[in-house]
Every structure is written in structure tokens, then in C-alpha cells.
Design an enzyme around this catalytic site. Structure first.
Site, PDB file in Angstrom:
ATOM      1  N   HIS A 105       4.010 -15.996  -5.534  1.00  0.00           N
ATOM      2  CA  HIS A 105       2.104 -16.219  -5.027  1.00  0.00           C
ATOM      3  C   HIS A 105       1.011 -15.708  -5.482  1.00  0.00           C
ATOM      4  O   HIS A 105       1.136 -15.551  -6.149  1.00  0.00           O
ATOM      5  CB  HIS A 105       2.604 -15.573  -3.352  1.00  0.00           C
ATOM      6  CG  HIS A 105       2.599 -13.988  -3.801  1.00  0.00           C
ATOM      7  ND1 HIS A 105       3.985 -13.376  -4.535  1.00  0.00           N
ATOM      8  CD2 HIS A 105       2.239 -13.294  -3.205  1.00  0.00           C
ATOM      9  CE1 HIS A 105       3.435 -11.984  -4.630  1.00  0.00           C
ATOM     10  NE2 HIS A 105       2.422 -11.154  -3.674  1.00  0.00           N
ATOM     11  N   HIS A 152      -1.108 -13.421  -4.951  1.00  0.00           N
ATOM     12  CA  HIS A 152      -1.915 -12.397  -4.984  1.00  0.00           C
ATOM     13  C   HIS A 152      -2.077 -11.563  -6.542  1.00  0.00           C
ATOM     14  O   HIS A 152      -1.235 -12.696  -7.009  1.00  0.00           O
ATOM     15  CB  HIS A 152      -1.267 -11.111  -3.819  1.00  0.00           C
ATOM     16  CG  HIS A 152      -0.976 -11.222  -2.965  1.00  0.00           C
ATOM     17  ND1 HIS A 152      -0.039 -10.611  -2.191  1.00  0.00           N
ATOM     18  CD2 HIS A 152      -1.936 -11.577  -1.917  1.00  0.00           C
ATOM     19  CE1 HIS A 152      -0.254 -10.121  -0.851  1.00  0.00           C
ATOM     20  NE2 HIS A 152      -1.626 -11.338  -1.216  1.00  0.00           N
ATOM     21  N   ASP A 168      -2.032  -9.618  -8.091  1.00  0.00           N
ATOM     22  CA  ASP A 168      -1.194  -8.177  -8.935  1.00  0.00           C
ATOM     23  C   ASP A 168      -0.315  -9.152  -9.677  1.00  0.00           C
ATOM     24  O   ASP A 168       1.421  -9.090 -10.591  1.00  0.00           O
ATOM     25  CB  ASP A 168      -0.747  -7.407  -8.568  1.00  0.00           C
ATOM     26  CG  ASP A 168      -0.320  -7.548  -7.545  1.00  0.00           C
ATOM     27  OD1 ASP A 168      -0.239  -8.429  -6.435  1.00  0.00           O
ATOM     28  OD2 ASP A 168       1.062  -6.689  -6.908  1.00  0.00           O
ATOM     29  N   HIS A 169       0.190 -10.791  -9.133  1.00  0.00           N
ATOM     30  CA  HIS A 169       0.875 -11.728  -9.606  1.00  0.00           C
ATOM     31  C   HIS A 169       0.549 -12.848 -10.595  1.00  0.00           C
ATOM     32  O   HIS A 169       1.674 -13.486 -11.276  1.00  0.00           O
ATOM     33  CB  HIS A 169       1.462 -12.254  -8.533  1.00  0.00           C
ATOM     34  CG  HIS A 169       2.934 -11.177  -7.962  1.00  0.00           C
ATOM     35  ND1 HIS A 169       3.855 -10.657  -7.617  1.00  0.00           N
ATOM     36  CD2 HIS A 169       1.911 -10.294  -7.148  1.00  0.00           C
ATOM     37  CE1 HIS A 169       4.422  -9.534  -6.990  1.00  0.00           C
ATOM     38  NE2 HIS A 169       3.460  -9.590  -6.347  1.00  0.00           N
ATOM     39  N   HIS A 224       5.177 -12.721   3.451  1.00  0.00           N
ATOM     40  CA  HIS A 224       3.868 -12.114   2.542  1.00  0.00           C
ATOM     41  C   HIS A 224       2.235 -12.868   2.696  1.00  0.00           C
ATOM     42  O   HIS A 224       1.950 -12.327   3.288  1.00  0.00           O
ATOM     43  CB  HIS A 224       4.765 -11.302   1.398  1.00  0.00           C
ATOM     44  CG  HIS A 224       3.631 -10.403   0.803  1.00  0.00           C
ATOM     45  ND1 HIS A 224       3.443  -9.696   1.588  1.00  0.00           N
ATOM     46  CD2 HIS A 224       3.461 -10.958  -0.174  1.00  0.00           C
ATOM     47  CE1 HIS A 224       2.883  -8.996  -0.350  1.00  0.00           C
ATOM     48  NE2 HIS A 224       2.753 -10.010  -1.291  1.00  0.00           N
ATOM     49  N   ASP A 274       7.649 -10.575  -3.340  1.00  0.00           N
ATOM     50  CA  ASP A 274       7.526  -9.966  -2.711  1.00  0.00           C
ATOM     51  C   ASP A 274       7.985 -10.345  -1.200  1.00  0.00           C
ATOM     52  O   ASP A 274       6.894  -9.825  -0.311  1.00  0.00           O
ATOM     53  CB  ASP A 274       5.401  -9.938  -2.731  1.00  0.00           C
ATOM     54  CG  ASP A 274       4.965  -8.617  -3.866  1.00  0.00           C
ATOM     55  OD1 ASP A 274       6.095  -8.810  -4.873  1.00  0.00           O
ATOM     56  OD2 ASP A 274       4.040  -9.006  -4.012  1.00  0.00           O
ATOM     57  N   HIS A 332       8.164  -5.028  -6.868  1.00  0.00           N
ATOM     58  CA  HIS A 332       7.434  -3.581  -7.156  1.00  0.00           C
ATOM     59  C   HIS A 332       8.950  -3.073  -6.781  1.00  0.00           C
ATOM     60  O   HIS A 332      10.146  -2.834  -6.587  1.00  0.00           O
ATOM     61  CB  HIS A 332       6.856  -3.447  -5.504  1.00  0.00           C
ATOM     62  CG  HIS A 332       5.386  -4.009  -6.074  1.00  0.00           C
ATOM     63  ND1 HIS A 332       4.330  -4.078  -6.023  1.00  0.00           N
ATOM     64  CD2 HIS A 332       5.468  -5.586  -5.249  1.00  0.00           C
ATOM     65  CE1 HIS A 332       3.585  -4.902  -6.276  1.00  0.00           C
ATOM     66  NE2 HIS A 332       3.510  -6.048  -5.934  1.00  0.00           N
TER      67      HIS A 332
HETATM   68 ZN   LIG Z   1       2.017 -10.225  -2.870  1.00  0.00          ZN
END
Ligand SMILES: [Zn+2]
Length: 261
Positions: A58, A60, A62-63, A114, A135, A173
């Protein structure tokens, strides 16, 4: 020393970038590299391996934050969901697509909730099935509802819960300890949650990883897969103070409670 098939590279505070290694072709795939540096460092220590593919779940940051750097450094191909905001994608994946990674088939599952673009990757090996859940499904928990509705997330999790019980789940995570503390608050009498929390407390006190997990364990201990279970429904009623039906309403109540827990 042989390289295992799955390697977890810690990133940021509590992310893991999973590497999937193929010892025959000496290639690796990186899942959700929010930061390029851990991957580049691993590659420099294993110069026989080449990064061939990035798999994105996805959008985001941090990905996805390391994608362009890794692509420039290695020439790898990037697979990910149909979302124009993600830069560098070579192959856009949609629900039901089947893709070949190192000669093994991965099925793409759309799992909105999410985020709306979230996809998971499932390898349906009869002996050793595995899932990259991003996530969406965490060990002991699930992702926050940033974009989708409780109904969408409930349906996405139900889809993942229908996979074989022995599916190994690689999420992104290290949230397991906090998730299980919440799970214990939801179901104080669930012995499986208590036992698992003790195991995870021990691992974390040594600074060790709590992943991967299995679907069987999640079904017994993850409240977000248990919104039909009477004890979880009762917890939702206690929390909201109103009659709460099993399924989506209970899931929504538990998810909102976790947000403030
Ligand atoms: Zn995420």
C-alpha cells in the site's frame, strides 16, 4: 551459512522490511521497503544476491520511501497496487492477479480498510502457504482504518481468515506486544491470549522479533478475527454501553476502542 527464505530487516521504529530470497537464482525480493538503507546494507553483505523485485502492499511512505533509491541502485522491478501516488511501479496489480516470483505463484488479494489501495500477496503452497499481509492483519491485531470503513476491513480480514490455518503470515510492524495487551483487555479469560502474551513479553524483553505468525494462532488470539465470538461481542457491549451485534458492529466497536487504548 545459507540464507533463509524470509529475512526480516528492521526499519524505522517498528517496521520490518521482509526479504524473500531464492538460493537457486540468488535473487531477493523486498517487501515494502520504506527505507532503502537496510536493503542496500544487506545486499552489500551478501554480494552474491541481486535485488530483482520490490513488492508493495500500500501507498504509505513507511512502505514505499525506499523504492526509487533501490530501483536506481539495482534496476529491480516494482510491483504494487493501482495507485498513481506510488512512484516507480512497473507492474500494477489488482485483485485476483496471479504473478510469478522466482517460479512460485503469488495471488493478489485486494484487502481495503487500512488504505483503499491495500493488497496482500498469498502463496498457496499446500505444505507451506504464506501471506504478505502488510498493514492489514498484524500479529494480535489489525491496521488502523485510515481510509476504508469498518465493513471493508472486516470483509478483508474475513477473506484472509478463510486461508488455510497453517498459513504463515508476514506482516510489517512489530506491534504484537501492544496488540496482545489490548486483546487481553478484550478477552481477560482467553488462556491462549494470556499464554501468547507471556511468550511475546519474553521475546521483547530480549529485544527479539515476534514474527512471523500463523493464521491458526491469530484465530485464537486476535480480537479482530473474533468479532463473532460471544466473549468479544460482550466486550464490545461493555465498551460501547449499547447492544452490539456480532460481526461488523462488534468489529467497529473493538477497532474504535483500540484506537484510544
Ligand atoms: Zn500503512
Amino acid at each position: 551459512m545459507p540464507v533463509p527464505q524470509f529475512i526480516a530487516l528492521p526499519a524505522f521504529q517498528d517496521n520490518y522490511i521482509w526479504l524473500i530470497a531464492n538460493e537457486k537464482t540468488l535473487q531477493v525480493a523486498a517487501v515494502d521497503p520504506g527505507d532503502a538503507l537496510p536493503v542496500i546494507t544487506w545486499l552489500s553483505r551478501h554480494p552474491e544476491y541481486q535485488l530483482s523485485t520490490i513488492l508493495i502492499t500500500h501507498h504509505h511512505r513507511d512502505h514505499t520511501g525506499g523504492v526509487l533509491t533501490l530501483k536506481a541502485a539495482t534496476g529491480c522491478k516494482v510491483w504494487g497496487p493501482a495507485n498513481n501516488s506510488i512512484q516507480g511501479i512497473d507492474r500494477t496489480l489488482e485483485d485476483g492477479f496471479k504473478v510469478q516470483l522466482f517460479g512460485e505463484q503469488l495471488e493478489v488479494l485486494a484487502v481495503p480498510g487500512h488504505t483503499l489501495d491495500h493488497i496482500a500477496y498469498y502463496h498457496a503452497d499446500p505444505d507451506n502457504p504464506w501471506l504478505l499481509s502488510g498493514d492489514t492483519l498484524f500479529a494480535g491485531g489489525c491496521g488502523r482504518l485510515f481510509e476504508g470503513s469498518a465493513e471493508q476491513m472486516h470483509q478483508s480480514l474475513a477473506r484472509l481468515a478463510a486461508l488455510p490455518d497453517h498459513t504463515t503470515i508476514y506482516c510489517t510492524h512489530e506491534y504484537t506486544q501492544a496488540n496482545l495487551r489490548f486483546a487481553h483487555a478484550v478477552e481477560p479469560d482467553n488462556a491462549d491470549i494470556k499464554t501468547r502474551l507471556e511468550v511475546v513479553d519474553d521475546l521483547r524483553s530480549d529485544g527479539r522479533m515476534t514474527l512471523p505468525t500463523t493464521l491458526a494462532l491469530e484465530k485464537r488470539t486476535n480480537p479482530f478475527l473474533r468479532s463473532e465470538v460471544p466473549a468479544v461481542v460482550a466486550a464490545a457491549v461493555r465498551q460501547t454501553g449499547v447492544t452490539t451485534a456480532p460481526g461488523v458492529p462488534t468489529f467497529a466497536a473493538i477497532r474504535a476502542w483500540k484506537d484510544i487504548f
